[in-house]
Design a protein around this motif. Structure first.
Motif, PDB file in Angstrom:
ATOM      1  N   ASP A   1      77.617  40.297  76.920  1.00  0.00           N
ATOM      2  CA  ASP A   1      78.910  40.763  77.443  1.00  0.00           C
ATOM      3  C   ASP A   1      79.543  39.808  78.450  1.00  0.00           C
ATOM      4  OD1 ASP A   1      77.261  41.093  79.631  1.00  0.00           O
ATOM      5  OD2 ASP A   1      77.463  43.273  79.705  1.00  0.00           O
ATOM      6  N   ARG A   2      78.903  38.670  78.694  1.00  0.00           N
ATOM      7  CA  ARG A   2      79.380  37.647  79.635  1.00  0.00           C
ATOM      8  C   ARG A   2      79.463  38.176  81.066  1.00  0.00           C
ATOM      9  NH1 ARG A   2      78.413  35.372  75.329  1.00  0.00           N
ATOM     10  NH2 ARG A   2      79.768  33.846  74.352  1.00  0.00           N
ATOM     11  N   LYS A   3      78.746  39.247  81.347  1.00  0.00           N
ATOM     12  CA  LYS A   3      78.740  39.811  82.690  1.00  0.00           C
ATOM     13  C   LYS A   3      77.939  38.909  83.614  1.00  0.00           C
ATOM     14  CE  LYS A   3      77.685  43.930  85.320  1.00  0.00           C
ATOM     15  NZ  LYS A   3      76.991  45.219  85.311  1.00  0.00           N
ATOM     16  N   GLN A   4      78.558  38.540  84.728  1.00  0.00           N
ATOM     17  CA  GLN A   4      77.955  37.637  85.699  1.00  0.00           C
ATOM     18  C   GLN A   4      77.635  38.424  86.961  1.00  0.00           C
ATOM     19  OE1 GLN A   4      80.055  33.901  85.997  1.00  0.00           O
ATOM     20  NE2 GLN A   4      79.550  33.749  88.157  1.00  0.00           N
ATOM     21  N   VAL A   5      76.371  38.353  87.404  1.00  0.00           N
ATOM     22  CA  VAL A   5      75.912  39.105  88.563  1.00  0.00           C
ATOM     23  C   VAL A   5      75.287  38.156  89.581  1.00  0.00           C
ATOM     24  CG1 VAL A   5      74.293  40.886  89.334  1.00  0.00           C
ATOM     25  CG2 VAL A   5      75.420  41.115  87.129  1.00  0.00           C
ATOM     26  N   GLN A   6      75.675  38.317  90.836  1.00  0.00           N
ATOM     27  CA  GLN A   6      75.023  37.554  91.904  1.00  0.00           C
ATOM     28  C   GLN A   6      73.752  38.300  92.278  1.00  0.00           C
ATOM     29  OE1 GLN A   6      77.424  36.442  95.324  1.00  0.00           O
ATOM     30  NE2 GLN A   6      75.614  36.526  96.623  1.00  0.00           N
ATOM     31  N   VAL A   7      72.605  37.616  92.166  1.00  0.00           N
ATOM     32  CA  VAL A   7      71.324  38.278  92.443  1.00  0.00           C
ATOM     33  C   VAL A   7      70.743  37.905  93.799  1.00  0.00           C
ATOM     34  CG1 VAL A   7      70.805  38.505  89.993  1.00  0.00           C
ATOM     35  CG2 VAL A   7      69.901  36.560  91.248  1.00  0.00           C
ATOM     36  N   ALA A   8      71.205  36.815  94.391  1.00  0.00           N
ATOM     37  CA  ALA A   8      70.669  36.392  95.687  1.00  0.00           C
ATOM     38  C   ALA A   8      71.674  35.516  96.405  1.00  0.00           C
ATOM     39  CB  ALA A   8      69.362  35.630  95.495  1.00  0.00           C
ATOM     40  N   ASP A   9      71.503  35.433  97.728  1.00  0.00           N
ATOM     41  CA  ASP A   9      72.363  34.586  98.552  1.00  0.00           C
ATOM     42  C   ASP A   9      71.504  33.937  99.632  1.00  0.00           C
ATOM     43  OD1 ASP A   9      74.433  33.327  99.841  1.00  0.00           O
ATOM     44  OD2 ASP A   9      75.534  35.149 100.308  1.00  0.00           O
ATOM     45  N   GLU A  10      71.231  32.655  99.447  1.00  0.00           N
ATOM     46  CA  GLU A  10      70.428  31.879 100.396  1.00  0.00           C
ATOM     47  C   GLU A  10      71.308  31.510 101.578  1.00  0.00           C
ATOM     48  OE1 GLU A  10      68.188  29.917 102.692  1.00  0.00           O
ATOM     49  OE2 GLU A  10      67.216  30.720 100.923  1.00  0.00           O
ATOM     50  N   ARG A  11      70.934  31.938 102.766  1.00  0.00           N
ATOM     51  CA  ARG A  11      71.780  31.705 103.940  1.00  0.00           C
ATOM     52  C   ARG A  11      71.700  30.280 104.471  1.00  0.00           C
ATOM     53  NH1 ARG A  11      67.569  35.471 106.632  1.00  0.00           N
ATOM     54  NH2 ARG A  11      68.628  37.009 105.406  1.00  0.00           N
ATOM     55  N   ASN A  12      70.712  29.492 104.032  1.00  0.00           N
ATOM     56  CA  ASN A  12      70.536  28.132 104.547  1.00  0.00           C
ATOM     57  C   ASN A  12      70.800  27.062 103.503  1.00  0.00           C
ATOM     58  OD1 ASN A  12      69.831  28.998 107.130  1.00  0.00           O
ATOM     59  ND2 ASN A  12      67.695  29.240 106.565  1.00  0.00           N
ATOM     60  N   GLY A  13      71.801  27.247 102.665  1.00  0.00           N
ATOM     61  CA  GLY A  13      72.143  26.232 101.675  1.00  0.00           C
ATOM     62  C   GLY A  13      71.627  26.553 100.296  1.00  0.00           C
ATOM     63  N   ALA A  14      71.572  25.554  99.475  1.00  0.00           N
ATOM     64  CA  ALA A  14      71.225  25.738  98.062  1.00  0.00           C
ATOM     65  C   ALA A  14      69.754  26.080  97.859  1.00  0.00           C
ATOM     66  CB  ALA A  14      71.567  24.469  97.287  1.00  0.00           C
ATOM     67  N   THR A  15      69.496  26.817  96.785  1.00  0.00           N
ATOM     68  CA  THR A  15      68.134  27.104  96.351  1.00  0.00           C
ATOM     69  C   THR A  15      68.068  26.859  94.849  1.00  0.00           C
ATOM     70  OG1 THR A  15      66.334  28.711  96.340  1.00  0.00           O
ATOM     71  CG2 THR A  15      68.536  29.595  96.033  1.00  0.00           C
ATOM     72  N   THR A  16      67.019  26.199  94.410  1.00  0.00           N
ATOM     73  CA  THR A  16      66.926  25.855  92.985  1.00  0.00           C
ATOM     74  C   THR A  16      65.577  26.213  92.382  1.00  0.00           C
ATOM     75  OG1 THR A  16      66.231  23.606  93.534  1.00  0.00           O
ATOM     76  CG2 THR A  16      68.586  23.957  93.168  1.00  0.00           C
ATOM     77  N   ASP A  17      64.777  26.996  93.080  1.00  0.00           N
ATOM     78  CA  ASP A  17      63.443  27.319  92.557  1.00  0.00           C
ATOM     79  C   ASP A  17      63.409  28.726  91.944  1.00  0.00           C
ATOM     80  OD1 ASP A  17      63.557  28.700  94.956  1.00  0.00           O
ATOM     81  OD2 ASP A  17      61.546  28.183  95.582  1.00  0.00           O
ATOM     82  N   TYR A  18      64.281  28.960  90.983  1.00  0.00           N
ATOM     83  CA  TYR A  18      64.321  30.242  90.288  1.00  0.00           C
ATOM     84  C   TYR A  18      63.685  30.083  88.908  1.00  0.00           C
ATOM     85  CZ  TYR A  18      68.703  27.835  89.179  1.00  0.00           C
ATOM     86  OH  TYR A  18      69.643  26.888  88.856  1.00  0.00           O
ATOM     87  N   VAL A  19      62.905  31.096  88.501  1.00  0.00           N
ATOM     88  CA  VAL A  19      62.165  31.001  87.243  1.00  0.00           C
ATOM     89  C   VAL A  19      62.051  32.399  86.619  1.00  0.00           C
ATOM     90  CG1 VAL A  19      59.933  31.149  88.426  1.00  0.00           C
ATOM     91  CG2 VAL A  19      60.061  30.111  86.171  1.00  0.00           C
ATOM     92  N   TRP A  20      62.237  32.448  85.299  1.00  0.00           N
ATOM     93  CA  TRP A  20      62.153  33.708  84.559  1.00  0.00           C
ATOM     94  C   TRP A  20      60.717  34.065  84.225  1.00  0.00           C
ATOM     95  CZ3 TRP A  20      66.078  36.963  83.991  1.00  0.00           C
ATOM     96  CH2 TRP A  20      67.372  36.491  84.092  1.00  0.00           C
ATOM     97  N   SER A  21      60.450  35.357  84.183  1.00  0.00           N
ATOM     98  CA  SER A  21      59.157  35.841  83.696  1.00  0.00           C
ATOM     99  C   SER A  21      59.100  35.614  82.187  1.00  0.00           C
ATOM    100  CB  SER A  21      58.994  37.332  84.012  1.00  0.00           C
ATOM    101  OG  SER A  21      59.957  38.099  83.305  1.00  0.00           O
ATOM    102  N   PRO A  22      57.906  35.555  81.601  1.00  0.00           N
ATOM    103  CA  PRO A  22      57.784  35.281  80.161  1.00  0.00           C
ATOM    104  C   PRO A  22      58.573  36.236  79.259  1.00  0.00           C
ATOM    105  CG  PRO A  22      55.670  35.008  81.193  1.00  0.00           C
ATOM    106  CD  PRO A  22      56.585  35.582  82.242  1.00  0.00           C
ATOM    107  N   GLY A  23      58.715  37.493  79.638  1.00  0.00           N
ATOM    108  CA  GLY A  23      59.480  38.441  78.829  1.00  0.00           C
ATOM    109  C   GLY A  23      60.967  38.406  79.103  1.00  0.00           C
ATOM    110  N   GLY A  24      61.400  37.721  80.151  1.00  0.00           N
ATOM    111  CA  GLY A  24      62.816  37.616  80.487  1.00  0.00           C
ATOM    112  C   GLY A  24      63.359  38.789  81.286  1.00  0.00           C
TER     113      GLY A  24
END
Length: 184
Positions: A105-128
């Motif tokens: 459905d192209r729905k975009q959701v903000q799931v987190a907000d890092e208060r100290n700049g960028a974060t790039t260590d996000y990873v999906w569980s095997p089942g998604g």
């Protein structure tokens, strides 16, 4: 085949023999962060074709045109990560926000907000169904959080005493590993 980005275009090349394909042919735009879909049929990438950095999908064989998945990209974005079931993509931006977009459905959701700049260590569980990531705490340490696709809620799963980051799931999704420098 392998996918890579060079000179602002997304390419697919054979591992041994065959033809290299320029999938985007967009020398006027900056394409980056190309990632294969779990089924190998699509490639997700970021591009400024619209004037803002957005997430796109393109067929891996080069047929068709890029399909824009997101809108409203006002900040530099980091490479997307496919959920293993191929139903969602996660990405972050330089403002420290982590987003998940559902492809159906192209729905975009903000799931987190890092208060100290960028974060790039996000990873999906095997089942998604879950997305693990780290966020800064007021103490200056980092904690591991898990966002659930089922209920849309995020939960901190580690404490604030030590800094924990770079989460990774075991192949069955039963355990979550992470790095943590621990000393008293």
């Amino acid at each position: 085949r392998v996918v890579f980005v060079a000179r602002g275009d997304v390419f697919s090349a054979p591992v041994e023999k065959g033809v290299t394909r320029n999938l985007t042919r967009s020398s006027r735009y900056h394409d980056k962060g190309a990632r294969w879909s779990p089924d190998g049929r699509k490639i997700a990438f970021l591009s400024d074709i619209s004037g803002e950095e957005e997430l796109y999908l393109i067929n891996q064989d080069g047929s068709g045109k890029p399909e824009r998945i997101t809108t409203g990209g006002a900040a530099y974005r980091f490479a997307p990560e496919w959920a293993p079931d191929g139903k969602r993509l996660a990405f972050a931006d330089k403002e420290g926000r982590i987003w998940v977009v559902t492809l159906a459905d192209r729905k975009q959701v903000q799931v987190a907000d890092e208060r100290n700049g960028a974060t790039t260590d996000y990873v999906w569980s095997p089942g998604g169904g879950y997305l693990a990531y780290s966020l800064s705490e007021p103490s200056g340490q980092r904690s591991i959080w898990i966002w659930s696709a089922a209920d849309g809620k995020a939960r901190r799963v580690t404490g604030e005493m030590f800094s924990e980051y770079n989460p990774g799931w075991d192949p069955k999704g039963n355990y979550l590993y992470f790095l943590s420098p621990r000393e008293y």
